[in-house]
Design a protein around this motif. Structure first.
Motif, PDB file in Angstrom:
ATOM      1  N   SER A  81       0.832  -1.208   0.000  1.00  0.00           N
ATOM      2  CA  SER A  81       0.000   0.000   0.000  1.00  0.00           C
ATOM      3  C   SER A  81       0.859   1.246   0.000  1.00  0.00           C
ATOM      4  N   ILE A  82       1.918   1.219   0.816  1.00  0.00           N
ATOM      5  CA  ILE A  82       2.822   2.368   0.883  1.00  0.00           C
ATOM      6  C   ILE A  82       3.515   2.578  -0.465  1.00  0.00           C
ATOM      7  N   CYS A  83       3.978   1.481  -1.066  1.00  0.00           N
ATOM      8  CA  CYS A  83       4.677   1.588  -2.356  1.00  0.00           C
ATOM      9  C   CYS A  83       3.761   2.138  -3.443  1.00  0.00           C
ATOM     10  N   VAL A  84       2.539   1.616  -3.496  1.00  0.00           N
ATOM     11  CA  VAL A  84       1.591   2.048  -4.528  1.00  0.00           C
ATOM     12  C   VAL A  84       1.203   3.504  -4.320  1.00  0.00           C
ATOM     13  N   TRP A  85       1.014   3.905  -3.065  1.00  0.00           N
ATOM     14  CA  TRP A  85       0.744   5.321  -2.762  1.00  0.00           C
ATOM     15  C   TRP A  85       1.907   6.192  -3.235  1.00  0.00           C
ATOM     16  N   HIS A  86       3.129   5.744  -2.963  1.00  0.00           N
ATOM     17  CA  HIS A  86       4.309   6.512  -3.335  1.00  0.00           C
ATOM     18  C   HIS A  86       4.442   6.624  -4.853  1.00  0.00           C
ATOM     19  N   LYS A  87       4.122   5.538  -5.560  1.00  0.00           N
ATOM     20  CA  LYS A  87       4.289   5.531  -7.017  1.00  0.00           C
ATOM     21  C   LYS A  87       3.154   6.239  -7.738  1.00  0.00           C
ATOM     22  N   TYR A  88       1.908   5.943  -7.323  1.00  0.00           N
ATOM     23  CA  TYR A  88       0.749   6.404  -8.092  1.00  0.00           C
ATOM     24  C   TYR A  88       0.001   7.574  -7.459  1.00  0.00           C
ATOM     25  N   GLY A  89       0.163   7.769  -6.159  1.00  0.00           N
ATOM     26  CA  GLY A  89      -0.541   8.860  -5.492  1.00  0.00           C
ATOM     27  C   GLY A  89      -1.770   8.388  -4.736  1.00  0.00           C
ATOM     28  N   LYS A  90      -2.178   9.181  -3.777  1.00  0.00           N
ATOM     29  CA  LYS A  90      -3.286   8.825  -2.899  1.00  0.00           C
ATOM     30  C   LYS A  90      -4.601   8.654  -3.641  1.00  0.00           C
ATOM     31  N   ASP A  91      -4.835   9.453  -4.653  1.00  0.00           N
ATOM     32  CA  ASP A  91      -6.124   9.414  -5.355  1.00  0.00           C
ATOM     33  C   ASP A  91      -6.155   8.398  -6.495  1.00  0.00           C
ATOM     34  N   SER A  92      -5.093   7.643  -6.662  1.00  0.00           N
ATOM     35  CA  SER A  92      -5.025   6.700  -7.773  1.00  0.00           C
ATOM     36  C   SER A  92      -5.961   5.521  -7.546  1.00  0.00           C
ATOM     37  N   GLU A  93      -6.385   4.924  -8.628  1.00  0.00           N
ATOM     38  CA  GLU A  93      -7.223   3.725  -8.545  1.00  0.00           C
ATOM     39  C   GLU A  93      -6.470   2.603  -7.850  1.00  0.00           C
ATOM     40  N   GLN A  94      -5.177   2.486  -8.128  1.00  0.00           N
ATOM     41  CA  GLN A  94      -4.386   1.407  -7.535  1.00  0.00           C
ATOM     42  C   GLN A  94      -4.351   1.516  -6.018  1.00  0.00           C
ATOM     43  N   PHE A  95      -4.102   2.705  -5.509  1.00  0.00           N
ATOM     44  CA  PHE A  95      -4.045   2.847  -4.048  1.00  0.00           C
ATOM     45  C   PHE A  95      -5.415   2.653  -3.424  1.00  0.00           C
ATOM     46  N   GLN A  96      -6.430   3.177  -4.045  1.00  0.00           N
ATOM     47  CA  GLN A  96      -7.775   3.008  -3.489  1.00  0.00           C
ATOM     48  C   GLN A  96      -8.201   1.536  -3.487  1.00  0.00           C
ATOM     49  N   ASN A  97      -7.726   0.770  -4.472  1.00  0.00           N
ATOM     50  CA  ASN A  97      -8.001  -0.663  -4.465  1.00  0.00           C
ATOM     51  C   ASN A  97      -7.370  -1.329  -3.244  1.00  0.00           C
ATOM     52  N   HIS A  98      -6.190  -0.856  -2.868  1.00  0.00           N
ATOM     53  CA  HIS A  98      -5.557  -1.374  -1.648  1.00  0.00           C
ATOM     54  C   HIS A  98      -6.387  -1.012  -0.418  1.00  0.00           C
ATOM     55  N   VAL A  99      -6.776   0.231  -0.321  1.00  0.00           N
ATOM     56  CA  VAL A  99      -7.544   0.673   0.844  1.00  0.00           C
ATOM     57  C   VAL A  99      -8.827  -0.141   0.984  1.00  0.00           C
ATOM     58  N   ASN A 100      -9.460  -0.434  -0.138  1.00  0.00           N
ATOM     59  CA  ASN A 100     -10.688  -1.233  -0.099  1.00  0.00           C
ATOM     60  C   ASN A 100     -10.448  -2.641   0.425  1.00  0.00           C
ATOM     61  N   ARG A 101      -9.221  -3.133   0.298  1.00  0.00           N
ATOM     62  CA  ARG A 101      -8.896  -4.479   0.768  1.00  0.00           C
ATOM     63  C   ARG A 101      -8.386  -4.501   2.214  1.00  0.00           C
ATOM     64  N   TRP A 102      -8.106  -3.348   2.786  1.00  0.00           N
ATOM     65  CA  TRP A 102      -7.664  -3.343   4.186  1.00  0.00           C
ATOM     66  C   TRP A 102      -8.684  -4.043   5.074  1.00  0.00           C
ATOM     67  N   LYS A 103      -9.958  -3.825   4.771  1.00  0.00           N
ATOM     68  CA  LYS A 103     -11.016  -4.375   5.627  1.00  0.00           C
ATOM     69  C   LYS A 103     -11.048  -5.900   5.579  1.00  0.00           C
ATOM     70  N   ASP A 104     -10.504  -6.499   4.502  1.00  0.00           N
ATOM     71  CA  ASP A 104     -10.486  -7.962   4.413  1.00  0.00           C
ATOM     72  C   ASP A 104      -9.660  -8.581   5.539  1.00  0.00           C
ATOM     73  N   TYR A 105      -8.731  -7.808   6.069  1.00  0.00           N
ATOM     74  CA  TYR A 105      -7.828  -8.325   7.095  1.00  0.00           C
ATOM     75  C   TYR A 105      -8.258  -7.970   8.519  1.00  0.00           C
ATOM     76  N   LEU A 106      -9.268  -7.139   8.671  1.00  0.00           N
ATOM     77  CA  LEU A 106      -9.647  -6.655  10.005  1.00  0.00           C
ATOM     78  C   LEU A 106     -10.760  -7.520  10.588  1.00  0.00           C
ATOM     79  N   TRP A 107     -10.675  -7.757  11.877  1.00  0.00           N
ATOM     80  CA  TRP A 107     -11.653  -8.602  12.563  1.00  0.00           C
ATOM     81  C   TRP A 107     -12.065  -7.949  13.863  1.00  0.00           C
ATOM     82  N   ILE A 108     -13.350  -8.032  14.166  1.00  0.00           N
ATOM     83  CA  ILE A 108     -13.905  -7.486  15.405  1.00  0.00           C
ATOM     84  C   ILE A 108     -14.240  -8.629  16.350  1.00  0.00           C
TER      85      ILE A 108
END
Length: 751
Positions: free
Chosen positions: A372-399
């Motif tokens: 996520s950090i690499c993609v943000w650094h390469k493509y920028g915060k508003d890029s589709e690639q980084f936002q795709n990562h952010v959307n997957r963060w929730k796949d790893y979170l558990w309550i």
């Protein structure tokens, strides 16, 4: 609004869980009292928002002294509300053991069915490691992508719940305090808004400073702190992206690394090559003052490369690594900018490749945060690639009742579902639970991997089409034992004529899995996890982690070998395809399993705690290869020795109980209490071998029955999963599946 008067379940109800084709995630929904009041993140600063969050936080206070492992009470509470109580059969304490076993199975599966997702899998807490959530929080801070306030509150609460009495945190929830664990949690809590006015944070800082400060953090921690800009890149051994451009025949080319290690080195080398770091803020400047015993500007960063807290060291670095690091550090001072640019271009493309193949899940939680950090650094915060990562963060979170955590994977969906399916079949209860059986088969069906990695040879991958993953089809990394367990489960259900086979997992669909499993057998006769061994074992001397063993290259495992052999045997009993090759593979595999047996008859478990787990797989693997059990009176020596070992560890109450310390110390360490999971593993092995000591088996079954709860569930006990010898993971599904499987095998043997 008097939120402090609400029951904890009121706050648990604010979480909604979703599973679609195995993808699992939690969403927070405002309670009715706050709708119209909280319309943005800033609104949480309103009196009503603050009052809610304070009470919300208290509802997840958890006493780790009772058991550090959460019991998944939030998820199970919500499922109970959604689907209702299980349909139970009255138990009769005066009935025979066989009759009580039958009742336990009916009630146990009835309860477990209430937890099954509509798509067929089971969800659960796959937490345990404490270093995962810090990586994600650091990524969110660097990229200015904060989590919503309720999630932040529960992330903090989880960390406070697992703080040790000495003020520190361990590598995992049952571990002693370490510099890595404590610094990472400290930084995370500071990012999430805590400060030193909190006495618990001050205790953590005191622990860090009393143990030498953050210069003593192991290699992974140095990397994270460097990216966060609270540790200098000069304090790291060089993570050269140029290694990717070396000839691939070299034994230390990253292509040869174990895939989890390779997929970490990938973003690490990107960040090092670009010297990625967060912008300097007030918090960054404060952390530089808080984490070190001297002023930040006076730290000897070159010296810091070699420093690590003795408490952390599980696997010391070798003189060979130290020598190589001097060479790569020297190269870094004179490196070619042209070559660096070419190497980084390959690394960038490789990260994109991994993202696309795994649909932005990535192989695991650590490289999800790093990528996520690499993609943000390469493509920028508003890029589709980084936002795709952010959307997957929730796949790893558990309550869970202890707060919000990051799992060791995006779940264990296929793995847990396959075992549940096999237990149900062995219990001969698919007719009692036809909908459960149908859903199990459906999930096995939809989770068979449907694609190969594009340009797989260029990016150091193998084919994966037709195999099975550990978690979901989106994740799509094929694993030997998961492929075998998925295939075996499909075959068992194919043989049940009353199971609907709308999408039959037949021969043509299984041929690629068989081809891959046969290809995956290593020269020593065993099977590794994701890939064949690509480098000699001596490459492990270059392991820099200090925290783990067997990370540099794939190694062959008793469990993966046994599971694969069982799957191959089941297939060959149904189809003629490559039967001679399978028989030869089983023979070679048996020799490997024999070689892994210790002198006392046990097998070390690399993926479960520990000798009970490994010995179960060792015995089942040899039996699958044709070794004799006790059925005809004279067992193979290896089977007898394995069973003798297990019986020597049975406790007076009929149970087996093994501590995670067995994994760390490489010797059997008793748990303070009997454990239903260890007991089930031992019983499954003994019964598969047809051991004649029926009294010992029945005492074990009696123990399991005594632990079953009134609603058919079983209690969450000690941690039962492990990786790389030193880090433990929770499998909440294990407490349901394996005890029921053991009871099923006992009852079947009584017929």
């Amino acid at each position: 609004m008097h939120f402090d008067q609400k029951d904890p379940s009121y706050f648990w109800d604010t979480w909604k869980f979703t599973s679609r084709n195995g993808q699992q995630y939690w969403n927070f929904e405002l309670p009715d009292e706050l709708k119209g009041i909280i319309q943005s993140q800033a609104d949480w600063e309103k009196p009503e928002g603050k009052a809610f969050l304070e009470a919300f936080d208290r509802a997840f206070i958890f006493d780790k002294n009772i058991n550090p492992n959460s019991g998944d009470r939030v998820f199970r509470y919500l499922r109970n509300k959604q689907v209702g109580e299980p349909k139970l059969v009255p138990s009769d304490a005066t009935a025979s053991l066989k009759e009580r076993a039958h009742t336990a199975l009916l009630n146990g599966f009835s309860f477990y069915e209430t937890l099954q997702e509509p798509d067929g899998n089971w969800a659960g807490d796959y937490g345990g490691p404490l270093f995962l959530i810090p990586g994600l929080i650091i990524a969110s801070y660097i990229t200015d992508t904060p989590f919503d306030q309720p999630m932040q509150v529960l992330m903090k609460r989880n960390l406070w719940n697992h703080q040790n009495e000495d003020g520190g945190w361990g590598l995992h929830i049952e571990g002693h305090s370490t510099m890595f664990g404590t610094v990472m949690q400290y930084v995370t809590l500071r990012i999430l808004g805590e400060d030193l006015s909190n006495p618990d944070l001050k205790r953590a800082q005191d622990w860090i400073l009393n143990h030498g400060g953050a210069v003593q953090i192991p290699m992974w921690g140095k990397f994270y702190l460097s990216v966060l800009n609270v540790y200098e890149w000069a304090g790291n051994d060089a993570l050269l992206p140029e290694l990717w451009k070396l000839p691939k025949w070299l034994p230390f080319h990253p292509k040869k690394y174990w895939c989890h290690n390779r997929m970490l080195y990938l973003p690490m080398s990107y960040c090092f090559g670009n010297k990625v770091k967060a912008k300097e803020t007030g918090l960054i400047r404060a952390l530089r003052k808080e984490l070190y015993t001297t002023s930040y500007d006076s730290v000897n960063w070159k010296k810091a490369r070699r420093q690590a807290c003795k408490i952390d060291i599980f696997n010391p670095v070798s003189k060979w690594y130290t020598g190589l690091s001097k060479i790569v550090n020297g190269y870094e001072t004179i490196h070619s900018k042209t070559l660096r640019k070419k190497a980084l271009k390959y690394v960038e493309d490789y990260i994109d490749h991994e993202d696309l193949h795994t649909r932005y899940i990535n192989i695991g939680p650590v490289n999800q945060a790093m990528n996520s950090i690499c993609v943000w650094h390469k493509y920028g915060k508003d890029s589709e690639q980084f936002q795709n990562h952010v959307n997957r963060w929730k796949d790893y979170l558990w309550i869970a009742e202890d707060g919000a955590k990051m799992g060791g994977y995006n779940g264990s969906q296929l793995w847990d579902t396959a075992f549940a399916g096999q237990a149900l079949i062995e219990a001969d209860m698919e007719t009692h639970f036809p909908e459960m059986a149908r859903k199990i088969y459906h999930f096995i069906d939809i989770t068979q991997i449907d694609r190969d990695p594009k340009d797989h040879e260029k990016y150091c991958r193998d084919v994966t089409l037709g195999c099975w993953p550990f978690s979901t089809i989106d994740h799509a990394w094929a694993v030997t034992d998961c492929t075998s367990e998925g295939m075996k489960t499909a075959l068992l259900y194919n043989n049940k004529q009353h199971i609907s086979k709308q999408h039959l997992i037949g021969l043509e669909r299984l041929k690629p899995a068989i081809d891959w499993l046969l290809f995956m057998q290593n020269e020593d006769g065993g099977w590794a996890s994701y890939e064949k061994k690509r480098a000699p074992k001596w490459i492990e001397v270059l392991n820099p982690s200090l925290l783990y063993e067997n990370i540099m290259t794939e190694v062959t495992y008793t469990e993966c070998s046994s599971a694969t052999m069982q799957g191959l045997k089941e297939f060959s009993e149904n189809y003629d395809y490559r039967r001679d090759d399978i028989q030869a593979a089983l023979k070679r595999g048996s020799k490997f399993i024999q070689s892994k047996q210790d002198a006392d008859g046990s097998w070390y478990g690399c993926w479960g705690v520990c000798y009970t787990y490994g010995t179960w797989f060792g015995i089942e693997g040899l039996l699958a290869a044709g070794f004799e059990g006790y059925k005809n009176g004279t067992p193979a020596t290896e089977i007898k020795n394995g069973c003798d070992f297990l019986l020597s560890k049975q406790r007076t109450d009929g149970s087996w109980g093994e501590s995670f310390e067995s994994c760390v110390q490489h010797k059997y360490i008793e748990h303070e209490d009997g454990q239903i999971i260890n007991t089930a593993w031992a019983l499954l092995a003994l019964m598969k071998a047809k051991h004649p000591d029926q009294a010992a088996i029945e005492r074990g079954i009696e123990f399991i029955l005594s632990r079953q709860e009134a609603n058919g569930d079983f209690p969450q006990e000690g941690i039962s999963g492990v990786f790389n010898g030193n880090c433990m993971e929770t499998y909440t599904a294990y407490r349901n599946v394996f005890p029921l499987w053991a009871i099923a095998r006992y009852r079947k043997g009584c017929e």
